[in-house]
Design a protein around this motif. Structure first.
Motif, PDB file in Angstrom:
ATOM      1  N   THR A 125      26.623 -53.328 -16.912  1.00 20.37           N
ATOM      2  CA  THR A 125      25.845 -53.299 -15.673  1.00 20.37           C
ATOM      3  C   THR A 125      25.909 -54.648 -14.963  1.00 20.37           C
ATOM      4  O   THR A 125      26.100 -54.717 -13.746  1.00 20.37           O
ATOM      5  CB  THR A 125      24.379 -52.930 -15.961  1.00 20.37           C
ATOM      6  OG1 THR A 125      24.342 -51.629 -16.543  1.00 20.37           O
ATOM      7  CG2 THR A 125      23.540 -52.947 -14.695  1.00 20.37           C
ATOM      8  N   ALA A 126      25.757 -55.724 -15.720  1.00 18.87           N
ATOM      9  CA  ALA A 126      25.790 -57.071 -15.132  1.00 18.87           C
ATOM     10  C   ALA A 126      27.150 -57.359 -14.507  1.00 18.87           C
ATOM     11  O   ALA A 126      27.230 -57.902 -13.403  1.00 18.87           O
ATOM     12  CB  ALA A 126      25.470 -58.112 -16.192  1.00 18.87           C
ATOM     13  N   GLN A 127      28.211 -56.978 -15.184  1.00 17.85           N
ATOM     14  CA  GLN A 127      29.549 -57.222 -14.626  1.00 17.85           C
ATOM     15  C   GLN A 127      29.784 -56.378 -13.378  1.00 17.85           C
ATOM     16  O   GLN A 127      30.423 -56.835 -12.431  1.00 17.85           O
ATOM     17  CB  GLN A 127      30.613 -56.950 -15.682  1.00 17.85           C
ATOM     18  CG  GLN A 127      30.628 -58.012 -16.758  1.00 17.85           C
ATOM     19  CD  GLN A 127      31.633 -57.728 -17.862  1.00 17.85           C
ATOM     20  OE1 GLN A 127      31.954 -56.579 -18.147  1.00 17.85           O
ATOM     21  NE2 GLN A 127      32.114 -58.775 -18.485  1.00 17.85           N
ATOM     22  N   GLY A 128      29.262 -55.153 -13.359  1.00 21.35           N
ATOM     23  CA  GLY A 128      29.396 -54.300 -12.188  1.00 21.35           C
ATOM     24  C   GLY A 128      28.595 -54.796 -11.003  1.00 21.35           C
ATOM     25  O   GLY A 128      28.995 -54.634  -9.849  1.00 21.35           O
TER      26      GLY A 128
ATOM     27  N   LYS B 176      27.697 -55.150 -31.262  1.00 18.05           N
ATOM     28  CA  LYS B 176      27.952 -53.715 -31.379  1.00 18.05           C
ATOM     29  C   LYS B 176      26.783 -52.867 -30.879  1.00 18.05           C
ATOM     30  O   LYS B 176      26.877 -51.646 -30.851  1.00 18.05           O
ATOM     31  CB  LYS B 176      28.265 -53.376 -32.827  1.00 18.05           C
ATOM     32  CG  LYS B 176      29.525 -54.055 -33.319  1.00 18.05           C
ATOM     33  CD  LYS B 176      29.753 -53.833 -34.784  1.00 18.05           C
ATOM     34  CE  LYS B 176      30.984 -54.618 -35.199  1.00 18.05           C
ATOM     35  NZ  LYS B 176      30.958 -55.011 -36.566  1.00 18.05           N
ATOM     36  N   ASN B 177      25.693 -53.501 -30.498  1.00 17.96           N
ATOM     37  CA  ASN B 177      24.517 -52.800 -30.019  1.00 17.96           C
ATOM     38  C   ASN B 177      24.830 -52.106 -28.691  1.00 17.96           C
ATOM     39  O   ASN B 177      25.278 -52.729 -27.733  1.00 17.96           O
ATOM     40  CB  ASN B 177      23.373 -53.805 -29.849  1.00 17.96           C
ATOM     41  CG  ASN B 177      22.078 -53.164 -29.439  1.00 17.96           C
ATOM     42  OD1 ASN B 177      22.019 -52.457 -28.451  1.00 17.96           O
ATOM     43  ND2 ASN B 177      21.045 -53.441 -30.193  1.00 17.96           N
ATOM     44  N   ALA B 178      24.595 -50.789 -28.636  1.00 14.21           N
ATOM     45  CA  ALA B 178      24.937 -50.004 -27.443  1.00 14.21           C
ATOM     46  C   ALA B 178      24.145 -50.445 -26.218  1.00 14.21           C
ATOM     47  O   ALA B 178      24.681 -50.470 -25.101  1.00 14.21           O
ATOM     48  CB  ALA B 178      24.697 -48.524 -27.714  1.00 14.21           C
ATOM     49  N   LEU B 179      22.882 -50.796 -26.390  1.00 15.59           N
ATOM     50  CA  LEU B 179      22.060 -51.235 -25.265  1.00 15.59           C
ATOM     51  C   LEU B 179      22.582 -52.559 -24.701  1.00 15.59           C
ATOM     52  O   LEU B 179      22.660 -52.732 -23.475  1.00 15.59           O
ATOM     53  CB  LEU B 179      20.599 -51.377 -25.695  1.00 15.59           C
ATOM     54  CG  LEU B 179      19.611 -51.775 -24.615  1.00 15.59           C
ATOM     55  CD1 LEU B 179      19.605 -50.761 -23.475  1.00 15.59           C
ATOM     56  CD2 LEU B 179      18.215 -51.904 -25.203  1.00 15.59           C
ATOM     57  N   ILE B 180      22.954 -53.463 -25.556  1.00 12.20           N
ATOM     58  CA  ILE B 180      23.491 -54.743 -25.092  1.00 12.20           C
ATOM     59  C   ILE B 180      24.809 -54.521 -24.361  1.00 12.20           C
ATOM     60  O   ILE B 180      25.052 -55.107 -23.308  1.00 12.20           O
ATOM     61  CB  ILE B 180      23.663 -55.722 -26.276  1.00 12.20           C
ATOM     62  CG1 ILE B 180      22.281 -56.166 -26.771  1.00 12.20           C
ATOM     63  CG2 ILE B 180      24.506 -56.925 -25.875  1.00 12.20           C
ATOM     64  CD1 ILE B 180      22.295 -57.028 -27.999  1.00 12.20           C
ATOM     65  N   GLN B 181      25.659 -53.663 -24.890  1.00 11.97           N
ATOM     66  CA  GLN B 181      26.937 -53.378 -24.237  1.00 11.97           C
ATOM     67  C   GLN B 181      26.721 -52.739 -22.863  1.00 11.97           C
ATOM     68  O   GLN B 181      27.384 -53.100 -21.894  1.00 11.97           O
ATOM     69  CB  GLN B 181      27.795 -52.464 -25.112  1.00 11.97           C
ATOM     70  CG  GLN B 181      29.176 -52.239 -24.565  1.00 11.97           C
ATOM     71  CD  GLN B 181      29.990 -53.512 -24.457  1.00 11.97           C
ATOM     72  OE1 GLN B 181      30.079 -54.262 -25.410  1.00 11.97           O
ATOM     73  NE2 GLN B 181      30.556 -53.762 -23.297  1.00 11.97           N
ATOM     74  N   ALA B 182      25.766 -51.823 -22.765  1.00 14.59           N
ATOM     75  CA  ALA B 182      25.465 -51.185 -21.475  1.00 14.59           C
ATOM     76  C   ALA B 182      24.951 -52.213 -20.472  1.00 14.59           C
ATOM     77  O   ALA B 182      25.330 -52.180 -19.288  1.00 14.59           O
ATOM     78  CB  ALA B 182      24.442 -50.072 -21.668  1.00 14.59           C
ATOM     79  N   ASN B 183      24.096 -53.129 -20.916  1.00 13.47           N
ATOM     80  CA  ASN B 183      23.577 -54.161 -20.018  1.00 13.47           C
ATOM     81  C   ASN B 183      24.676 -55.118 -19.577  1.00 13.47           C
ATOM     82  O   ASN B 183      24.685 -55.582 -18.427  1.00 13.47           O
ATOM     83  CB  ASN B 183      22.440 -54.927 -20.688  1.00 13.47           C
ATOM     84  CG  ASN B 183      21.177 -54.117 -20.759  1.00 13.47           C
ATOM     85  OD1 ASN B 183      20.922 -53.258 -19.927  1.00 13.47           O
ATOM     86  ND2 ASN B 183      20.370 -54.370 -21.779  1.00 13.47           N
ATOM     87  N   LEU B 184      25.590 -55.429 -20.458  1.00 14.20           N
ATOM     88  CA  LEU B 184      26.714 -56.290 -20.106  1.00 14.20           C
ATOM     89  C   LEU B 184      27.590 -55.617 -19.052  1.00 14.20           C
ATOM     90  O   LEU B 184      27.995 -56.246 -18.074  1.00 14.20           O
ATOM     91  CB  LEU B 184      27.530 -56.618 -21.355  1.00 14.20           C
ATOM     92  CG  LEU B 184      28.735 -57.519 -21.169  1.00 14.20           C
ATOM     93  CD1 LEU B 184      28.309 -58.879 -20.644  1.00 14.20           C
ATOM     94  CD2 LEU B 184      29.479 -57.679 -22.486  1.00 14.20           C
TER      95      LEU B 184
END
Length: 69
Positions: free
Chosen positions: A24-27, A14-22
């Motif tokens: 970014t990685a998929q993009g 649920k961490n927003a930073l981890i979700q944003a990095n995920l």
């Protein structure tokens, strides 16, 4: 190592930073030697990377020089 699996704990998902990095990685695209399952927050090493798989401009001799000091 080939076959290793990395998975986030439930609380970290649920961490927003981890979700944003995920996102970014998929993009950016997942390297061919890795497998990512974003829905389950799990990644797996499918194979070890070969030199020609790495698209970054890397000068191996500089790395060797750094670690030989």
């Amino acid at each position: 190592m080939k076959g290793d699996v990395v998975e986030l704990r439930e609380g970290s998902r649920k961490n927003a930073l981890i979700q944003a990095n995920l996102d970014t990685a998929q993009g950016r695209g997942i390297p061919p030697w890795l497998e990512l399952d974003g829905a389950s927050f799990r990644g797996r090493v499918v194979d070890l990377p070969r030199r020609d798989d790495i698209q970054l401009p890397i000068t191996e001799s500089l790395i060797v020089e750094l670690y030989s000091k």
